[in-house]
Design an enzyme around this catalytic site. Structure first.
Site, PDB file in Angstrom:
ATOM      1  N   SER A   9       0.836  -1.201   0.000  1.00 50.93           N
ATOM      2  CA  SER A   9       0.000   0.000   0.000  1.00 50.93           C
ATOM      3  C   SER A   9       0.868   1.247   0.000  1.00 50.93           C
ATOM      4  O   SER A   9       1.613   1.502   0.950  1.00 50.93           O
ATOM      5  CB  SER A   9      -0.903   0.016   1.232  1.00 50.93           C
ATOM      6  N   HIS A  34      -1.209  -1.378  -4.216  1.00 54.62           N
ATOM      7  CA  HIS A  34      -2.465  -1.021  -3.542  1.00 54.62           C
ATOM      8  C   HIS A  34      -2.540   0.500  -3.368  1.00 54.62           C
ATOM      9  O   HIS A  34      -1.650   1.112  -2.792  1.00 54.62           O
ATOM     10  CB  HIS A  34      -2.500  -1.721  -2.186  1.00 54.62           C
ATOM     11  N   ASP A  36      -4.790   3.487  -1.860  1.00 61.27           N
ATOM     12  CA  ASP A  36      -5.861   3.793  -0.915  1.00 61.27           C
ATOM     13  C   ASP A  36      -6.425   5.178  -1.175  1.00 61.27           C
ATOM     14  O   ASP A  36      -5.751   6.188  -0.952  1.00 61.27           O
ATOM     15  CB  ASP A  36      -5.306   3.730   0.515  1.00 61.27           C
ATOM     16  N   MET A  38      -9.132   7.920  -0.117  1.00 63.19           N
ATOM     17  CA  MET A  38      -9.967   8.285   1.044  1.00 63.19           C
ATOM     18  C   MET A  38     -10.545   9.682   0.847  1.00 63.19           C
ATOM     19  O   MET A  38      -9.848  10.576   0.355  1.00 63.19           O
ATOM     20  CB  MET A  38      -9.117   8.284   2.313  1.00 63.19           C
ATOM     21  N   HIS A  68      -8.340   0.796  -3.866  1.00 63.72           N
ATOM     22  CA  HIS A  68      -9.261   0.578  -2.742  1.00 63.72           C
ATOM     23  C   HIS A  68      -9.971   1.893  -2.455  1.00 63.72           C
ATOM     24  O   HIS A  68      -9.365   2.822  -1.919  1.00 63.72           O
ATOM     25  CB  HIS A  68      -8.416   0.101  -1.537  1.00 63.72           C
ATOM     26  N   MET A  70     -12.162   4.099  -0.465  1.00 62.87           N
ATOM     27  CA  MET A  70     -12.808   4.343   0.832  1.00 62.87           C
ATOM     28  C   MET A  70     -13.511   5.692   0.742  1.00 62.87           C
ATOM     29  O   MET A  70     -13.124   6.671   1.376  1.00 62.87           O
ATOM     30  CB  MET A  70     -11.751   4.320   1.947  1.00 62.87           C
ATOM     31  N   MET A 141     -11.343  -6.042   5.870  1.00 64.03           N
ATOM     32  CA  MET A 141     -10.503  -5.072   6.587  1.00 64.03           C
ATOM     33  C   MET A 141     -10.111  -5.670   7.934  1.00 64.03           C
ATOM     34  O   MET A 141     -10.964  -6.121   8.703  1.00 64.03           O
ATOM     35  CB  MET A 141     -11.262  -3.755   6.811  1.00 64.03           C
ATOM     36  N   ASP A 179      -6.463  -6.447   4.630  1.00 62.68           N
ATOM     37  CA  ASP A 179      -5.847  -5.127   4.595  1.00 62.68           C
ATOM     38  C   ASP A 179      -5.851  -4.523   5.992  1.00 62.68           C
ATOM     39  O   ASP A 179      -6.914  -4.306   6.569  1.00 62.68           O
ATOM     40  CB  ASP A 179      -6.665  -4.253   3.621  1.00 62.68           C
TER      41      ASP A 179
HETATM   42  C1  DX5 Z   1      -6.208   1.512   5.708  1.00 60.63           C
HETATM   43  C2  DX5 Z   1      -5.790   1.176   4.314  1.00 60.63           C
HETATM   44  C3  DX5 Z   1      -4.647   0.262   4.243  1.00 60.63           C
HETATM   45  C4  DX5 Z   1      -3.367   0.775   4.860  1.00 60.63           C
HETATM   46  C5  DX5 Z   1      -2.724  -0.406   5.502  1.00 60.63           C
HETATM   47  O1  DX5 Z   1      -7.441   2.102   5.715  1.00 60.63           O
HETATM   48  O2  DX5 Z   1      -6.865   0.589   3.597  1.00 60.63           O
HETATM   49  O3  DX5 Z   1      -4.409  -0.193   2.916  1.00 60.63           O
HETATM   50  O4  DX5 Z   1      -2.471   1.347   3.972  1.00 60.63           O
HETATM   51  O5  DX5 Z   1      -1.631   0.023   6.219  1.00 60.63           O
HETATM   52  P1  DX5 Z   1      -0.814  -0.928   7.194  1.00 60.63           P
HETATM   53  O6  DX5 Z   1      -0.323  -2.078   6.369  1.00 60.63           O
HETATM   54  O7  DX5 Z   1       0.271  -0.052   7.694  1.00 60.63           O
HETATM   55  O8  DX5 Z   1      -1.766  -1.373   8.266  1.00 60.63           O
HETATM   56 ZN    ZN Z   2      -6.402  -0.349   1.598  1.00 64.43          ZN
END
Ligand code: DX5
Ligand code: ZN
Length: 220
Positions: A9, A34, A36, A38, A68, A70, A141, A179
């Site tokens: 990620s 990956h 993310d 948000m 991903h 969110m 998650m 994740d």
């Molecule tokens: C959190 C993200 C993850 C995040 C994971 O909401 O969806 O993908 O980057 O980070 P680590 O591996 O540090 O928990």
């Molecule tokens: Zn993620």
């Protein structure tokens, strides 16, 4: 045993050197990257969006971009992320009505982009039931979405096992991703429960030798 795929990620990468960071994990054998996304609304954090996906695609034409989302009402952004070059889009089942989730999945699929659905820790696996047959990936998650570097929720392993069993009946080819909080200690726990794609942010980008961490995540 199923082959493990790694999806580092970039949320935990150094954004001032994002290209070099991605090149590093790809050279070390990352199957997916990956991304993310948000919105500060579905989750209490804002990260990156369409232009970043577009730049990554331009620099890495062959990389598999595991995006991903969110974000609330993700159907609004499916076309933009597909155009930007996402290989795969994962939506949160909690992010909109069932009708709009179906619409988002169909929109992505029509554009040849892979589709996934994700559940937050409080959401049971059965909520994904109506869509299981059409998914390329289900995502459990293992932290509350929003931030990297949180502690792995071991109590999600029952959900992973349950979902793998549901998928084996409905759609055996569907990947099962976890994740949050994945590191060399928790990776084998998630894999034993039935996950085959491991997302790892801080565990990979927090260490200088990414290849070594990634081997450890694969249990090598
Ligand atoms: C959190 C993200 C993850 C995040 C994971 O909401 O969806 O993908 O980057 O980070 P680590 O591996 O540090 O928990
Ligand atoms: Zn993620």
């Amino acid at each position: 045993m199923t082959k493990i795929k790694l999806s580092p990620s970039i949320l935990s990468a150094d954004f001032t050197r994002l290209g070099a960071e991605i090149a590093d994990v790809l050279a070390a054998g990352a199957e997916y990257i990956h991304v993310d996304v948000m919105d500060g609304c579905f989750v209490p954090n804002i990260s990156i969006g369409v232009p970043v996906v577009q730049s990554i695609r331009k620099a890495f034409p062959d990389a598999f971009l595991d995006v991903h989302l969110m974000i609330r009402e993700p159907v609004r952004y499916v076309d933009a992320f597909c155009r930007a070059g996402a290989s795969h889009l994962t939506f949160h089942v909690e992010a909109d009505s069932p009708e709009n989730i179906t619409a988002a999945l169909e929109k992505a699929r029509r554009q040849g982009v892979g589709t996934g659905l994700s559940v937050k820790p409080a959401t049971p696996a059965r909520v994904l039931g109506p869509w299981l047959e059409q998914l390329d990936m289900a995502l459990v998650m293992t932290v509350e979405p929003g931030f990297g570097g949180q502690k792995f929720m071991q109590d999600m392993m029952g959900k992973v096992t349950q979902l793998r069993a549901m998928l084996d009946k409905a759609n055996p080819a569907c990947e099962l991703e976890v994740d949050g909080g994945i590191d060399p200690a928790t990776a084998p726990v998630a894999a034993a429960a039935g996950a085959n794609v491991l997302v790892a942010g801080s565990a990979v980008f927090g260490k200088p030798d990414r290849a070594a961490v990634m081997r450890a995540l694969r249990g090598e």
